[in-house]
Scaffold this motif. Structure first.
Motif, PDB file in Angstrom:
ATOM      1  N   ALA A  37       0.714  -1.189   0.095  1.00  0.00           N
ATOM      2  CA  ALA A  37       0.082   0.089  -0.159  1.00  0.00           C
ATOM      3  C   ALA A  37       0.904   1.198   0.063  1.00  0.00           C
ATOM      4  O   ALA A  37       0.410   2.425  -0.438  1.00  0.00           O
ATOM      5  N   ALA A  38       2.065   1.362   0.598  1.00  0.00           N
ATOM      6  CA  ALA A  38       2.917   2.509   0.802  1.00  0.00           C
ATOM      7  C   ALA A  38       3.617   2.780  -0.517  1.00  0.00           C
ATOM      8  O   ALA A  38       3.862   4.019  -0.838  1.00  0.00           O
ATOM      9  N   ILE A  39       3.727   1.726  -1.451  1.00  0.00           N
ATOM     10  CA  ILE A  39       4.535   2.122  -2.672  1.00  0.00           C
ATOM     11  C   ILE A  39       3.630   1.534  -3.817  1.00  0.00           C
ATOM     12  O   ILE A  39       3.040   0.676  -3.761  1.00  0.00           O
ATOM     13  N   ALA A 101       7.555  -2.988   3.379  1.00  0.00           N
ATOM     14  CA  ALA A 101       7.344  -2.924   4.895  1.00  0.00           C
ATOM     15  C   ALA A 101       8.203  -1.656   5.517  1.00  0.00           C
ATOM     16  O   ALA A 101       7.552  -1.078   6.311  1.00  0.00           O
ATOM     17  N   VAL A 102       9.375  -1.426   4.914  1.00  0.00           N
ATOM     18  CA  VAL A 102       9.926  -0.171   5.415  1.00  0.00           C
ATOM     19  C   VAL A 102       9.091   1.066   4.856  1.00  0.00           C
ATOM     20  O   VAL A 102       8.894   1.968   5.469  1.00  0.00           O
ATOM     21  N   PHE A 106       7.631   3.962   7.117  1.00  0.00           N
ATOM     22  CA  PHE A 106       7.579   5.681   6.957  1.00  0.00           C
ATOM     23  C   PHE A 106       6.549   6.189   6.752  1.00  0.00           C
ATOM     24  O   PHE A 106       6.152   7.106   7.717  1.00  0.00           O
ATOM     25  N   LEU A 107       5.616   5.758   5.979  1.00  0.00           N
ATOM     26  CA  LEU A 107       4.063   6.628   5.923  1.00  0.00           C
ATOM     27  C   LEU A 107       3.256   6.172   7.182  1.00  0.00           C
ATOM     28  O   LEU A 107       2.377   7.117   7.214  1.00  0.00           O
ATOM     29  N   ALA A 108       3.542   5.465   8.072  1.00  0.00           N
ATOM     30  CA  ALA A 108       2.811   5.366   9.336  1.00  0.00           C
ATOM     31  C   ALA A 108       3.464   6.285  10.367  1.00  0.00           C
ATOM     32  O   ALA A 108       2.784   6.462  11.437  1.00  0.00           O
TER      33      ALA A 108
END
Length: 202
Positions: A37-39, A101-102, A106-108
């Motif tokens: 979801a983050a990227i 996951a990294v 970061f986005l969290a």
């Protein structure tokens, strides 16, 4: 399709300047895929002795939306290098899990920047074969520090795997710099190789 977006095209062009003969695989995460979801995805370059992985999606791939004119989105994408066998045609899944996951972390809200390090709950990517490699350092990419795009600056932060003992040593020293200096002397590409000899700073 995100592969046609101008920000991604500029990332392609930046790395093509370093590796003009390497044709990257584009690993694109499906919409709604919580694992990615983050990227949006990862570019995987099959180089002679290692895979080069580059995330895309932390920076602005389409039009400019963030208020900072000089910086594109988060301002950086993550990279990582892992060993590659000559016959290998796709990167292993564990490194893809590590990278998103990294990015998720970061986005969290996690503060991730150059010189920082991350302790993971187990072997990198949940891969038992990665053994004691349970930490990641964040350093400037060894090949491409950054590119200027129409949406602003995009830096590249390289993730470098560390063993549990190396992560503990960094924690005690308050810095990863001595460890990274030794690893860079051994391997200028800073390949994350779970089979490498550990660093002992005595």
């Amino acid at each position: 399709m995100s592969e046609l977006l101008p920000g991604l095209v500029e990332i392609y062009r930046g790395w093509a300047g370093r590796y003009p003969d390497a044709e990257p695989l584009t690993v694109q995460f499906a919409a709604g895929d919580t694992a990615g979801a983050a990227i949006d995805g990862v570019l995987a370059y099959p180089l002679e002795r290692h895979w080069l992985l580059v995330t895309f999606g932390l920076t602005e791939l389409g039009g400019k939306t963030s208020p900072q004119a000089k910086v594109s989105g988060a301002g950086f994408e993550f990279t990582c290098r892992i060993p590659r066998e000559p016959e290998s045609t796709a990167p292993p899944q564990w490194v893809l899990r590590v990278m998103h996951a990294v990015a998720d972390r970061f986005l969290a809200g996690a503060d991730l920047d150059l010189g920082h390090w991350i302790v993971t709950p187990g072997p990198l990517g949940g891969e038992p074969a990665n053994g004691a490699m349970t930490s990641l350092a964040i350093v400037p990419d060894v090949d491409l520090r950054g590119i200027d795009t129409d949406n602003g600056l995009v830096l590249f932060f390289q993730l470098v795997g560390l063993t549990a003992d190396e992560g503990a040593a960094a924690q005690q020293a308050g810095t990863v710099d001595p460890l990274i200096a030794v690893l860079r002397d051994r391997d200028p590409d800073l390949v994350t190789d779970p089979a490498r000899e550990p660093v002992a700073l005595d």
